[in-house]
Design an enzyme around this catalytic site. Structure first.
Site, mmCIF file in Angstrom:
data_model
loop_
_atom_site.group_PDB
_atom_site.id
_atom_site.type_symbol
_atom_site.label_atom_id
_atom_site.label_comp_id
_atom_site.label_asym_id
_atom_site.label_seq_id
_atom_site.Cartn_x
_atom_site.Cartn_y
_atom_site.Cartn_z
ATOM 1 N N ASN A 241 0.814 -1.215 0.000
ATOM 2 C CA ASN A 241 0.000 0.000 0.000
ATOM 3 C C ASN A 241 0.851 1.270 0.000
ATOM 4 O O ASN A 241 0.396 2.315 -0.475
ATOM 5 C CB ASN A 241 -1.000 -0.020 1.160
ATOM 6 C CG ASN A 241 -2.103 -1.047 0.906
ATOM 7 O OD1 ASN A 241 -2.297 -1.484 -0.231
ATOM 8 N ND2 ASN A 241 -2.799 -1.443 1.954
ATOM 9 N N ARG B 216 -16.809 2.133 0.173
ATOM 10 C CA ARG B 216 -15.566 2.762 -0.253
ATOM 11 C C ARG B 216 -15.783 4.037 -1.096
ATOM 12 O O ARG B 216 -15.348 4.127 -2.245
ATOM 13 C CB ARG B 216 -14.654 1.745 -0.973
ATOM 14 C CG ARG B 216 -14.487 0.484 -0.148
ATOM 15 C CD ARG B 216 -13.429 -0.430 -0.666
ATOM 16 N NE ARG B 216 -12.083 -0.002 -0.293
ATOM 17 C CZ ARG B 216 -10.996 -0.676 -0.601
ATOM 18 N NH1 ARG B 216 -11.065 -1.786 -1.277
ATOM 19 N NH2 ARG B 216 -9.819 -0.224 -0.236
ATOM 20 N N PRO B 217 -16.465 5.035 -0.533
ATOM 21 C CA PRO B 217 -16.673 6.291 -1.261
ATOM 22 C C PRO B 217 -15.363 7.067 -1.413
ATOM 23 O O PRO B 217 -14.378 6.771 -0.713
ATOM 24 C CB PRO B 217 -17.641 7.065 -0.364
ATOM 25 C CG PRO B 217 -17.400 6.530 1.008
ATOM 26 C CD PRO B 217 -16.983 5.099 0.841
ATOM 27 N N ASP C 101 -7.108 -4.408 8.126
ATOM 28 C CA ASP C 101 -6.543 -5.431 7.239
ATOM 29 C C ASP C 101 -6.124 -6.697 8.000
ATOM 30 O O ASP C 101 -5.846 -7.726 7.382
ATOM 31 C CB ASP C 101 -5.328 -4.875 6.469
ATOM 32 C CG ASP C 101 -5.746 -3.887 5.396
ATOM 33 O OD1 ASP C 101 -6.950 -3.788 5.106
ATOM 34 O OD2 ASP C 101 -4.863 -3.195 4.846
HETATM 35 C C1 EPZ Z 1 -6.482 1.721 2.356
HETATM 36 O O1 EPZ Z 1 -7.734 1.756 1.671
HETATM 37 C C2 EPZ Z 1 -5.867 0.392 2.005
HETATM 38 N N1 EPZ Z 1 -5.730 0.291 0.561
HETATM 39 C C3 EPZ Z 1 -6.741 -0.753 2.538
HETATM 40 O O2 EPZ Z 1 -6.050 -1.964 2.327
HETATM 41 C C4 EPZ Z 1 -6.958 -0.560 4.030
HETATM 42 O O3 EPZ Z 1 -7.881 -1.537 4.479
HETATM 43 C C5 EPZ Z 1 -7.502 0.830 4.330
HETATM 44 O O4 EPZ Z 1 -6.633 1.838 3.754
HETATM 45 C C6 EPZ Z 1 -7.635 1.127 5.815
HETATM 46 O O5 EPZ Z 1 -6.383 1.008 6.435
HETATM 47 C C7 EPZ Z 1 -4.720 0.884 -0.074
HETATM 48 O O6 EPZ Z 1 -3.853 1.496 0.528
HETATM 49 C C8 EPZ Z 1 -4.666 0.724 -1.559
HETATM 50 P P1 EPZ Z 1 -9.537 4.588 3.660
HETATM 51 P P2 EPZ Z 1 -8.497 3.117 1.483
HETATM 52 O O7 EPZ Z 1 -9.744 5.684 2.689
HETATM 53 O O8 EPZ Z 1 -7.507 4.208 1.301
HETATM 54 C C9 EPZ Z 1 -14.102 5.823 4.477
HETATM 55 C C10 EPZ Z 1 -5.682 -4.099 1.454
HETATM 56 O O9 EPZ Z 1 -6.179 -5.218 1.712
HETATM 57 N N2 EPZ Z 1 -13.915 6.827 3.415
HETATM 58 O O10 EPZ Z 1 -8.543 4.773 4.769
HETATM 59 O O11 EPZ Z 1 -9.523 2.903 0.454
HETATM 60 C C11 EPZ Z 1 -14.067 4.402 3.924
HETATM 61 O O12 EPZ Z 1 -15.325 4.003 3.409
HETATM 62 C C12 EPZ Z 1 -6.578 -2.892 1.360
HETATM 63 O O13 EPZ Z 1 -4.476 -3.928 1.248
HETATM 64 C C13 EPZ Z 1 -14.918 7.762 3.164
HETATM 65 O O14 EPZ Z 1 -15.969 7.744 3.804
HETATM 66 O O15 EPZ Z 1 -9.204 3.254 2.893
HETATM 67 C C14 EPZ Z 1 -13.656 3.620 5.161
HETATM 68 O O16 EPZ Z 1 -14.783 3.419 5.962
HETATM 69 C C15 EPZ Z 1 -8.026 -3.264 1.551
HETATM 70 N N3 EPZ Z 1 -14.705 8.682 2.172
HETATM 71 C C16 EPZ Z 1 -12.707 4.592 5.887
HETATM 72 O O17 EPZ Z 1 -13.002 5.882 5.360
HETATM 73 C C17 EPZ Z 1 -13.559 8.738 1.452
HETATM 74 O O18 EPZ Z 1 -13.441 9.606 0.594
HETATM 75 C C18 EPZ Z 1 -11.228 4.325 5.685
HETATM 76 O O19 EPZ Z 1 -10.946 4.200 4.279
HETATM 77 C C19 EPZ Z 1 -12.554 7.796 1.729
HETATM 78 C C20 EPZ Z 1 -12.750 6.854 2.718
#
Ligand code: EPZ
Length: 435
Positions: A23, A122-123, A306
């Site tokens: 990541n 995932r918004p 994760d």
């Molecule tokens: C990153 O995803 C990782 N992916 C994920 O790993 C990891 O589970 C996640 O961070 C949490 O640590 C990558 O780095 C490519 P977030 P990301 O934005 O960035 C909400 C793996 O298995 N949210 O931190 O997509 C969202 O819905 C993957 O390696 C909004 O509401 O996660 C979630 O509930 C799976 N609006 C929370 O925030 C937004 O605009 C955290 O999501 C963005 C996110």
């Protein structure tokens, strides 16, 4: 069909080396196109998500060299084809980092909406909010294309409504080449956010505070070439730590930053494992049946989402009842039905799993529902009595380098097969050895 055949029951033991963080590498590879000079990135894991992002980067005209398995040299000077919409981009979530990188560098970006594991809604509203605060017009076009453009990006004060790794990284990238200072409050503090900031700073960016709630970015005019090595993968390391514990093994995990693993080590100690730490290695020993505990996933430095499936697998074998609460994603318990096929006693109510430990899992034929849950189910199969088959392994290959090979080096009986004949051979070999 490709799948793993696994014969469980061997305690894992020995030493395993951890690859670079997937990541972190996704953000850093995307950010590398922001310079018009060669950027050398080392310790990149050889996993399918990375190979797909590299294809996306090549597809817009960046020069990409791959001198060895873990090194890429990327030069963004030749980028012409700005709309990034092809099968590569749509396959992985990490491609959304191209929006921040292109918007920062060219003040316009057009990138297909991200794919990735189906673990919740995932918004990307926080990404969009950040780009708009920097002065960009952002629109969602047909076919899921995100278009962002600005005459000029201007530093802004941005308060994130949720802690988001992706949005933090994307805004840091765009703001690095904005005019003036950007302050991101309620920023994500994950090690890969810090790694991305360190990488951009090595290209001439001026980012302070990464790893805390508040990141300050003073925009610069341009970024230059650099050489950089990615940090070790915290989640890959955690997966081997928990696999050692689930199989009552003794595993030393090398090339890690133990500080990044503290929330995992703390839980393992709490349920009865022994942990020995050195500068860049960590040994996990589990000699007795583990105890129960409660765990809730949280942004870093809390317990990572994760690792949620992996700890449920472990607690499914512990003495007593544990409660696992998922507070980051809405749809991250899809593996529970598969684990129940292996004899687990788990009920899910909304975002909580109630896990009552059983003495042992038994082998079963199961499907990996996503990347981390897939790895967790492999761990369960290694701890189980008898033969298992794990399908949908393309999910696991998105993020684990040499997974079966590394597990075999620790004494795990796992082999990747494709044909019916290979499957039968693997089963026969494992059963013969077991007699
Ligand atoms: C990153 O995803 C990782 N992916 C994920 O790993 C990891 O589970 C996640 O961070 C949490 O640590 C990558 O780095 C490519 P977030 P990301 O934005 O960035 C909400 C793996 O298995 N949210 O931190 O997509 C969202 O819905 C993957 O390696 C909004 O509401 O996660 C979630 O509930 C799976 N609006 C929370 O925030 C937004 O605009 C955290 O999501 C963005 C996110």
């Amino acid at each position: 069909m490709e799948h793993y055949v696994i014969h469980g029951g061997n305690p894992l033991s020995g030493e395993v080396e951890i690859a670079g963080a997937k990541n972190a590498a996704l953000g850093i590879l995307a950010a590398s196109i922001m310079a018009d000079e060669a950027v050398t990135i080392e310790n990149v894991p050889d996993v399918s998500d990375i190979r797909v992002l590299v294809q996306a980067i090549k597809s817009i005209g960046a020069d990409v060299q791959h001198p060895d398995r873990h090194t890429y040299i990327i030069n963004g000077a030749g980028i012409q084809d700005l709309p990034v919409d092809n099968e590569y981009v749509r396959r992985i979530r990490g491609s959304y980092y191209m929006i921040g990188a292109l918007l920062g560098k060219y003040k316009r970006a057009q990138v297909a909406l991200p794919g990735g594991c189906n673990i919740g809604l995932r918004p990307i509203d926080q990404h969009i909010k950040g780009f708009r605060a920097l002065g960009a017009d952002v629109s969602l076009e047909s076919r899921g294309l995100v278009r962002a453009e600005a005459e000029e990006l201007t530093g802004a004060h941005i308060y994130m409504d949720v802690v988001s790794v992706g949005a933090t990284i994307n805004i840091v990238m765009a703001a690095s080449l904005a005019k003036g200072t950007t302050i991101i409050e309620n920023a994500a503090k994950e090690p890969h956010v810090v790694d991305l900031a360190n990488f951009l700073n090595s290209m001439g960016a001026r980012i302070k505070g990464a790893g805390t709630d508040v990141i300050r970015i003073k925009g610069v005019d341009h970024l230059h070439g650099t050489e950089y090595a990615i940090i070790p993968d915290q989640i890959e390391a955690g997966t081997y730590m928990f696999a050692a514990a689930a199989t009552k093994g003794d595993v030393t995990i090398t090339n890690v930053i133990p500080k990044h693993l503290e929330s995992l080590s703390a839980k393992l100690i709490e349920i009865g494992c022994e942990i020995e730490e050195s500068d860049d290695a960590l040994r996990v020993v589990a000699s007795k049946r583990l105890g129960h505990t409660n765990v809730k996933t949280l942004p870093y430095p809390g317990f990572p989402t994760d690792m949620q499936p992996q700890i449920a697998v472990l607690l499914g074998l512990a003495n007593g009842t544990s409660i696992v609460t998922e507070s980051i994603f809405e749809n991250r318990f899809k593996y529970v039905d598969e684990l129940i096929k292996m004899g687990a006693n788990i009920t899910v109510e909304s975002n909580t799993a109630i896990v009552t430990g059983v003495e042992q899992y038994h082998g079963a034929v199961i499907d990996a529902p996503d990347l981390r849950a897939g790895a967790a189910l492999v761990t369960a199969a290694l701890a189980a009595k008898g033969l298992s088959q794990v399908f949908n392994i393309h999910f696991i290959e998105r993020g684990y380098e040499d997974f079966p090979e590394k597990l075999r080096s620790l004494g795990g009986e796992i082999v990747k097969v494709d044909t019916r004949e290979e499957e039968e051979n693997a089963k026969r070999t494992f059963l013969r050895r077991a007699q």
